[in-house]
Design an enzyme around this catalytic site. Structure first.
Site, PDB file in Angstrom:
ATOM      1  N   SER A   8       4.133  -2.523  10.166  1.00  0.00           N
ATOM      2  CA  SER A   8       5.596  -2.560  10.295  1.00  0.00           C
ATOM      3  C   SER A   8       6.213  -3.889   9.842  1.00  0.00           C
ATOM      4  CB  SER A   8       6.015  -2.214  11.730  1.00  0.00           C
ATOM      5  OG  SER A   8       5.598  -0.889  12.044  1.00  0.00           O
ATOM      6  N   LYS A  53       0.013   4.278  -0.161  1.00  0.00           N
ATOM      7  CA  LYS A  53      -0.640   5.452   0.456  1.00  0.00           C
ATOM      8  C   LYS A  53      -0.477   6.662  -0.474  1.00  0.00           C
ATOM      9  CE  LYS A  53       0.495   3.453   4.885  1.00  0.00           C
ATOM     10  NZ  LYS A  53       0.535   3.603   6.314  1.00  0.00           N
ATOM     11  N   GLU A 102      -4.658  -5.157  10.879  1.00  0.00           N
ATOM     12  CA  GLU A 102      -3.628  -4.147  11.053  1.00  0.00           C
ATOM     13  C   GLU A 102      -3.840  -3.432  12.389  1.00  0.00           C
ATOM     14  OE1 GLU A 102      -1.854  -2.961   7.052  1.00  0.00           O
ATOM     15  OE2 GLU A 102      -3.568  -1.656   7.355  1.00  0.00           O
ATOM     16  N   HIS A 156      -9.079   1.010   5.435  1.00  0.00           N
ATOM     17  CA  HIS A 156      -7.767   1.206   6.076  1.00  0.00           C
ATOM     18  C   HIS A 156      -7.940   2.150   7.262  1.00  0.00           C
ATOM     19  CE1 HIS A 156      -3.640   2.445   6.740  1.00  0.00           C
ATOM     20  NE2 HIS A 156      -3.264   1.378   6.075  1.00  0.00           N
ATOM     21  N   GLY A 199       3.245   1.956  10.623  1.00  0.00           N
ATOM     22  CA  GLY A 199       4.219   3.028  10.419  1.00  0.00           C
ATOM     23  C   GLY A 199       5.018   3.392  11.657  1.00  0.00           C
ATOM     24  N   GLU A 256      -6.315   4.550   8.273  1.00  0.00           N
ATOM     25  CA  GLU A 256      -6.134   5.981   7.980  1.00  0.00           C
ATOM     26  C   GLU A 256      -7.403   6.582   7.392  1.00  0.00           C
ATOM     27  OE1 GLU A 256      -2.487   5.499   5.772  1.00  0.00           O
ATOM     28  OE2 GLU A 256      -1.506   4.898   7.640  1.00  0.00           O
ATOM     29  N   ASN A 303       0.868  -1.185   0.000  1.00  0.00           N
ATOM     30  CA  ASN A 303       0.000   0.000   0.000  1.00  0.00           C
ATOM     31  C   ASN A 303       0.902   1.232   0.000  1.00  0.00           C
ATOM     32  OD1 ASN A 303      -1.772   2.085   0.593  1.00  0.00           O
ATOM     33  ND2 ASN A 303      -2.092   1.449   2.730  1.00  0.00           N
TER      34      ASN A 303
HETATM   35  C1  PEP Z   1      -0.213   0.045   6.078  1.00  0.00           C
HETATM   36  O1  PEP Z   1      -0.195   1.148   5.618  1.00  0.00           O
HETATM   37  O2  PEP Z   1      -1.196  -0.658   5.854  1.00  0.00           O
HETATM   38  C2  PEP Z   1       0.928  -0.424   6.876  1.00  0.00           C
HETATM   39  C3  PEP Z   1       0.841  -1.602   7.424  1.00  0.00           C
HETATM   40  O3  PEP Z   1       2.005   0.412   6.969  1.00  0.00           O
HETATM   41  P1  PEP Z   1       3.494   0.040   7.521  1.00  0.00           P
HETATM   42  O4  PEP Z   1       3.884  -1.259   6.871  1.00  0.00           O
HETATM   43  O5  PEP Z   1       4.338   1.175   7.094  1.00  0.00           O
HETATM   44  O6  PEP Z   1       3.379  -0.113   9.005  1.00  0.00           O
END
Ligand code: PEP
Length: 256
Positions: A214, A14, A169, A99, A175, A101, A12
């Site tokens: 992460s 973003k 998640e 998601h 992040g 976000e 992803n």
């Molecule tokens: C994500 O954006 O879905 C995500 C898991 O980000 P990251 O891998 O950077 O933690």
């Protein structure tokens, strides 16, 4: 991993990436060619501005291209939005919905996310439905209750193993460089598997459940080996082909 379920390694991007980043997609499309692609699927969801060019670049590759969100309606007066049909028209195959976000920035709730997933199905896209607890929900011991409610609210009754992927998640792991312990991930994924199997029977037993938060080249092998973890949804580490391919390559050993 889940026996007889083909894992999915998904990226992803973003709100990152311009035309200059298309070289990374080209390298990923080349990098996933080979025998491993028979056993593991790969997907990149760039910003929608790059979608059409990205699908053309990945045309002769097993790498699939998807989008990060869609509107719940097919068309109409919704300035700035993109429908699932438009994503399919650009040869996208998947769309991420719900998601964290978007749940936070755009106040999206489970009912809206369910409607978006239904619009994805109507356009023959695979919906990647994201769920996960916040830090305070985990600290107060409510993780499994949150996952239960989000699965019940966000996943349509018409979900199948073919049209739906669940992405777990934990919001506090996205992040941040933090990940839950292997035991915590194992517990969450076993819980989600049981919920899905009880609601969708055989389809729920085969529905992919990704872990996201992460995931990096350095922890991918350990995380992807956990029972009921059927791949990864990767943010930051999916921006560079080298990192994405290294996470994908963790399956060389796991599927040997
Ligand atoms: C994500 O954006 O879905 C995500 C898991 O980000 P990251 O891998 O950077 O933690």
């Amino acid at each position: 991993m889940t026996p007889e379920v083909k894992p999915l390694v998904a990226g992803n991007w973003k709100m990152n990436g311009t035309r200059a980043s298309l070289d990374q997609i080209k390298a990923m499309a080349e990098g996933v060619k080979g025998d491993l692609s028979d056993k593991v699927e790969s997907l990149i969801c760039p910003p929608v501005s790059l979608l059409y060019v990205a699908t053309a670049l990945a045309d002769d590759s097993p790498l699939k291209i998807g989008a990060q969100d869609c509107h719940q309606k097919v068309s109409g007066a919704h300035t700035g939005d993109v429908s699932a049909e438009m994503i399919a028209d650009c040869f996208g195959t998947h769309v991420i919905v719900g998601h964290s976000e978007r749940r936070t920035d755009h106040k999206e709730d489970d009912a809206l996310i369910r409607a978006k997933a239904e619009s994805a199905y109507a356009a023959n896209l695979i919906a990647i439905i994201c769920i996960g607890e916040t830090e305070s929900e985990r600290k107060s011991g409510r993780t499994l209750d949150v996952l239960k409610a989000q699965l019940a609210g966000s996943v349509p009754d018409t979900a199948t193993a073919a049209n739906t992927v669940i992405a777990y998640e934990p919001v506090w792991a996205i992040g941040t460089g933090l990940t839950p312990t292997v035991e915590d991930i194992e517990e969450a994924h076993a819980f989600m598997r049981a919920e899905l199997a009880s609601r969708f029977s055989g389809e729920g037993s085969k529905m992919r459940i990704l872990y996201g938060g992460s995931v990096k080249p350095g922890n991918a092998r350990e995380l992807m080996a956990i029972a009921n973890v059927d791949g990864a949804l990767i943010g930051g580490a999916s921006l560079k082909a080298q990192d994405f391919l290294s996470i994908y390559g963790a399956y060389e050993e796991l599927t040997a």
